[in-house]
Design a protein around this motif. Sequence first.
Motif, PDB file in Angstrom:
ATOM      1  N   GLU A 169       0.842  -1.193   0.000  1.00 56.65           N
ATOM      2  CA  GLU A 169       0.000   0.000   0.000  1.00 56.65           C
ATOM      3  C   GLU A 169       0.877   1.243   0.000  1.00 56.65           C
ATOM      4  O   GLU A 169       2.095   1.189   0.183  1.00 56.65           O
ATOM      5  CB  GLU A 169      -0.902   0.020   1.249  1.00 56.65           C
ATOM      6  CG  GLU A 169      -2.380  -0.025   0.943  1.00 56.65           C
ATOM      7  CD  GLU A 169      -2.882   1.264   0.289  1.00 56.65           C
ATOM      8  OE1 GLU A 169      -4.081   1.487   0.334  1.00 56.65           O
ATOM      9  OE2 GLU A 169      -2.098   2.036  -0.298  1.00 56.65           O
ATOM     10  N   VAL A 170       0.198   2.387  -0.188  1.00 60.92           N
ATOM     11  CA  VAL A 170       0.886   3.677  -0.165  1.00 60.92           C
ATOM     12  C   VAL A 170       1.354   3.983   1.255  1.00 60.92           C
ATOM     13  O   VAL A 170       0.628   3.772   2.220  1.00 60.92           O
ATOM     14  CB  VAL A 170      -0.049   4.799  -0.663  1.00 60.92           C
ATOM     15  CG1 VAL A 170       0.589   6.160  -0.448  1.00 60.92           C
ATOM     16  CG2 VAL A 170      -0.353   4.592  -2.138  1.00 60.92           C
ATOM     17  N   ILE A 171       2.583   4.500   1.379  1.00 57.47           N
ATOM     18  CA  ILE A 171       3.090   4.973   2.665  1.00 57.47           C
ATOM     19  C   ILE A 171       3.125   6.492   2.632  1.00 57.47           C
ATOM     20  O   ILE A 171       3.751   7.089   1.756  1.00 57.47           O
ATOM     21  CB  ILE A 171       4.502   4.417   2.967  1.00 57.47           C
ATOM     22  CG1 ILE A 171       4.447   2.894   3.138  1.00 57.47           C
ATOM     23  CG2 ILE A 171       5.070   5.064   4.222  1.00 57.47           C
ATOM     24  CD1 ILE A 171       5.796   2.269   3.433  1.00 57.47           C
ATOM     25  N   ASN A 172       2.433   7.113   3.572  1.00 56.16           N
ATOM     26  CA  ASN A 172       2.457   8.563   3.729  1.00 56.16           C
ATOM     27  C   ASN A 172       3.334   8.926   4.919  1.00 56.16           C
ATOM     28  O   ASN A 172       3.445   8.156   5.878  1.00 56.16           O
ATOM     29  CB  ASN A 172       1.055   9.118   3.960  1.00 56.16           C
ATOM     30  CG  ASN A 172       0.348   9.395   2.655  1.00 56.16           C
ATOM     31  OD1 ASN A 172       0.787   8.952   1.610  1.00 56.16           O
ATOM     32  ND2 ASN A 172      -0.759  10.108   2.706  1.00 56.16           N
ATOM     33  N   LEU A 173       3.941  10.122   4.876  1.00 56.12           N
ATOM     34  CA  LEU A 173       4.861  10.520   5.938  1.00 56.12           C
ATOM     35  C   LEU A 173       4.471  11.855   6.589  1.00 56.12           C
ATOM     36  O   LEU A 173       5.251  12.810   6.585  1.00 56.12           O
ATOM     37  CB  LEU A 173       6.288  10.634   5.383  1.00 56.12           C
ATOM     38  CG  LEU A 173       6.949   9.354   4.897  1.00 56.12           C
ATOM     39  CD1 LEU A 173       8.326   9.653   4.367  1.00 56.12           C
ATOM     40  CD2 LEU A 173       7.018   8.328   6.017  1.00 56.12           C
ATOM     41  N   PRO A 174       3.278  11.965   7.169  1.00 54.90           N
ATOM     42  CA  PRO A 174       3.055  13.142   8.010  1.00 54.90           C
ATOM     43  C   PRO A 174       3.928  13.036   9.251  1.00 54.90           C
ATOM     44  O   PRO A 174       4.140  11.947   9.780  1.00 54.90           O
ATOM     45  CB  PRO A 174       1.571  13.047   8.361  1.00 54.90           C
ATOM     46  CG  PRO A 174       1.260  11.595   8.289  1.00 54.90           C
ATOM     47  CD  PRO A 174       2.134  11.053   7.187  1.00 54.90           C
ATOM     48  N   LEU A 175       4.477  14.141   9.692  1.00 55.77           N
ATOM     49  CA  LEU A 175       5.280  14.183  10.926  1.00 55.77           C
ATOM     50  C   LEU A 175       4.769  15.344  11.764  1.00 55.77           C
ATOM     51  O   LEU A 175       5.395  16.407  11.846  1.00 55.77           O
ATOM     52  CB  LEU A 175       6.770  14.337  10.595  1.00 55.77           C
ATOM     53  CG  LEU A 175       7.448  13.129   9.933  1.00 55.77           C
ATOM     54  CD1 LEU A 175       8.816  13.502   9.396  1.00 55.77           C
ATOM     55  CD2 LEU A 175       7.559  11.973  10.918  1.00 55.77           C
ATOM     56  N   ASP A 176       3.594  15.154  12.341  1.00 55.88           N
ATOM     57  CA  ASP A 176       2.923  16.217  13.080  1.00 55.88           C
ATOM     58  C   ASP A 176       3.113  16.011  14.575  1.00 55.88           C
ATOM     59  O   ASP A 176       2.765  14.956  15.115  1.00 55.88           O
ATOM     60  CB  ASP A 176       1.425  16.238  12.742  1.00 55.88           C
ATOM     61  CG  ASP A 176       1.186  16.572  11.284  1.00 55.88           C
ATOM     62  OD1 ASP A 176       0.204  16.047  10.725  1.00 55.88           O
ATOM     63  OD2 ASP A 176       1.977  17.340  10.712  1.00 55.88           O
ATOM     64  N   LEU A 177       3.666  17.023  15.217  1.00 58.89           N
ATOM     65  CA  LEU A 177       3.907  16.963  16.649  1.00 58.89           C
ATOM     66  C   LEU A 177       2.763  17.675  17.367  1.00 58.89           C
ATOM     67  O   LEU A 177       2.556  18.874  17.194  1.00 58.89           O
ATOM     68  CB  LEU A 177       5.246  17.628  16.973  1.00 58.89           C
ATOM     69  CG  LEU A 177       5.950  17.164  18.252  1.00 58.89           C
ATOM     70  CD1 LEU A 177       6.224  15.673  18.211  1.00 58.89           C
ATOM     71  CD2 LEU A 177       7.243  17.943  18.444  1.00 58.89           C
ATOM     72  N   HIS A 178       2.005  16.911  18.159  1.00 57.35           N
ATOM     73  CA  HIS A 178       0.838  17.435  18.866  1.00 57.35           C
ATOM     74  C   HIS A 178       1.157  17.652  20.336  1.00 57.35           C
ATOM     75  O   HIS A 178       1.875  16.862  20.957  1.00 57.35           O
ATOM     76  CB  HIS A 178      -0.332  16.443  18.796  1.00 57.35           C
ATOM     77  CG  HIS A 178      -0.943  16.301  17.451  1.00 57.35           C
ATOM     78  ND1 HIS A 178      -1.958  17.101  16.998  1.00 57.35           N
ATOM     79  CD2 HIS A 178      -0.671  15.429  16.441  1.00 57.35           C
ATOM     80  CE1 HIS A 178      -2.304  16.726  15.779  1.00 57.35           C
ATOM     81  NE2 HIS A 178      -1.537  15.719  15.412  1.00 57.35           N
ATOM     82  N   THR A 179       0.571  18.712  20.893  1.00 54.59           N
ATOM     83  CA  THR A 179       0.449  18.797  22.342  1.00 54.59           C
ATOM     84  C   THR A 179      -0.796  18.013  22.740  1.00 54.59           C
ATOM     85  O   THR A 179      -1.638  17.698  21.890  1.00 54.59           O
ATOM     86  CB  THR A 179       0.294  20.251  22.802  1.00 54.59           C
ATOM     87  OG1 THR A 179      -0.935  20.769  22.274  1.00 54.59           O
ATOM     88  CG2 THR A 179       1.457  21.104  22.314  1.00 54.59           C
ATOM     89  N   PRO A 180      -0.957  17.666  24.016  1.00 56.96           N
ATOM     90  CA  PRO A 180      -2.195  16.972  24.413  1.00 56.96           C
ATOM     91  C   PRO A 180      -3.445  17.750  24.014  1.00 56.96           C
ATOM     92  O   PRO A 180      -4.428  17.171  23.561  1.00 56.96           O
ATOM     93  CB  PRO A 180      -2.054  16.852  25.938  1.00 56.96           C
ATOM     94  CG  PRO A 180      -0.574  16.807  26.171  1.00 56.96           C
ATOM     95  CD  PRO A 180       0.016  17.729  25.148  1.00 56.96           C
TER      96      PRO A 180
END
Length: 800
Positions: A169-180
């Motif tokens: 399958e397709v691999i996506n690379l979001p790299l989103d850093l969340h606070t709580p």
Amino acid sequence: MIYLFKNCFLTLIAFFYSTTAFSYGSKPFETQEPHLTDAVSIYEFAEISNVGDKHLTFEEFLAIENKLKFEAITGPSTNLGFTKEKYWLRFAIKNTTEHPLQYFLETGRPITDHVDLYILKEGSHTKLNNGDLIPFSEKSFAHRKIIFPMDLEPGKTYKVYIHYQSDGEVINLPLDLHTPSSLVLSSYLNQLFHGIFYGILTLATCIYLFFYFGIGEKSFLLYSIYVLSVALLHMSLDGYFFQYINPSSGWLNTNAILITATLSAMAFGRYAQIYTNLKAWDKLLNMGLNVMLSNLGILLILVIVYPDGKEFYYPAVNLLSFLLMLLLILTVVKSYVKGIKLDYFYALAILSFTIGFFILIFNNFSLIPNSFFTENGSKIGTGFEIIFLSLAMSNRIKLLKSEKEKHQEIALQKSEESNEIKSYFLSNISHELRTPLNAIIGLTQSIRETSKENAIYSDLDVIHYSSLGLLGAIDDVLDYSKIEKGQLKLEKAAFDLRKMVSQIAHSYATQAKDKGLDFNFKEIGLIPQLIIGDQRKTEQLIGNLLKNAIKFTQHGEITLQVEAISQVENQCLLKIQVKDSGVGIKKQKLESIFVSFSQGQNNDKRKFGGLGLGLCIVKALVDLHQGKIDIQSEEGKGTSVTLELNYTLPETGELKDPYDYANDGIFDLENKNILIVEDNALNQMVLKVILGNWANTSFKIANNGLEGVELLKTQVFDLILMDLQMPVMDGYEATQAIRAGESGTKNRNIPIIAVTADVTQKARNRVFEIGMDDYVTKPVKKEEIYNKIKKVLYLKSHSM
């Protein structure tokens, strides 16, 4: 082909770090004081290496790390294409604050097989597991998405490595850093959006599945299967399938996307083939569609019996779906070329699906900016596709009725039995359909009133008016069911006639203008402000006439004329005339124009759409008012419909409703405390938003009647808003318990207003029989419920 194109494209736009950049000077992402609502993408600080089919342990990877070729991440949602190769990504992060921080890193897609994160600090490392091939309970963070918790000590720098592995399958690379906080807020937005999306799919599946059982038409079954498979496909892509349906993982998880994607394409192709009757007018296109369906069937068999070919199956199902979409577009275009007019809602559905599909493809290839809209373009396109297809299927009901009228007597008898089943079904589940729909309408209106985002206004308007259209169709069918059973009755209450007529004229003037028609509104003489009658039925009468006039007029004008003639003993004769310059009605059709599912001409069903119940309901309502209806029409020149309805004038002769407290736009309950008894979370939210914007108003929520009765024992309330259908103890039982003193003698006479989606006369009668003070139907209008509350409180205070 798609895989090769995508990788070539990514190669052209990628730029490279040196192979030792990470070890000797790659700049780490430095944290700041966390924002409450914002997530940040750290893709600029990361780089990735393709290790092919090598299966490396973390220790083996570290040993050869400096020999690997790493590339920079090209965007906030980089796409690696359909691949079975393994990737290692790395970045550094430093806590520059003086206190510990907690973050949540979102990466990959919910359908990625394995995503392992390693945090390296001072010679030791921590491993976190995720991916759809491990049981949900074993994930390092219990969430449908690929999310990893990260606890950062003050002043420390951490090296982070992520290993990605897919089965093709397709691999996506979001790299989103969340606070709580940002993680919670983004979840709220997703819950609302997904609730509307999956709610529409669920409604469409249930309604047309029941239509299939009632009518027996195969296209309804195929449509229901298509919508259900689309829902399961998106649940797989969103991670809900692995969270709720099969959390233990296994074969079903591995093949869910391929199976549901293939089934949805097959069901939609077969549905389109039957719906358009393609075999009868284009054998070549029909043959091409059969080839596509056969290939999809072969692919489905291969997925089941030979699962090792997934790296080829994923591109194949996308390619076959794309070719199928091109065939369906060609079918629509060719039908118009040949003069075979397909339902325009069907054409809009194909257009919506196409737009959503291309938004998805362009976003995957990073050809358009990444945003909430582009990420969910496929869902938005699918949502509108389902709405338009549902409207097209409603039109198909009329067509089937017309065709069945030509059958032999036994076929006609079966058709009538099917319609009886349909009426019985719709009458009994109207409450279940209205409850989620009312929540959608209320929340959409609330968001529109409070949001400052002009960009989403048009989308909210489409959802709002589409929901109102579906709600109106349900109400029309429910009223028709009541007419058949002789249960349709009029209410008697004072209402503002001038305001109602003015609002109707304004609303339909806008619709006429959008169609390029002139709209004339005339008031003859002085129209009384207050009359006594059934406001909803009066609005329905005028609205159905204006809807017909606009529907059957392609150019020219629409005229609405209202005249009130006072009579003896406070009686008023209201004359309403609606004229149009439309297609007109044949003389031989005028006698049957009030028959249900009938329109002026046989081909009007294809040209103009609609359920064909409008004038049938108008005639029944006119008879209930003991009034008259007259239709004058000339084919090709237009139609004029005149109604004469009898109403009573208030004895006091007041020119203003004494209980219209919301007229000045001020909502103030003067320190009143309200108890809301409601089990549905969305309906709770609607009431929270409405009451929360009123001055000097407080409220508490009970999830069922029993909780409400118990709360009354310990807290003081001035009024109760009571839902009727709830688990544990419903609103009827709770009201009877309160009136019997089970919540304390002081509460026996507390004002209670029913707030319900049940619009039947039986429910209304029972509400007052058990001692409730008033009755409000959903969707709740803030002006109506405010007036009801103020009126009940006023009457209670003056009766003591």
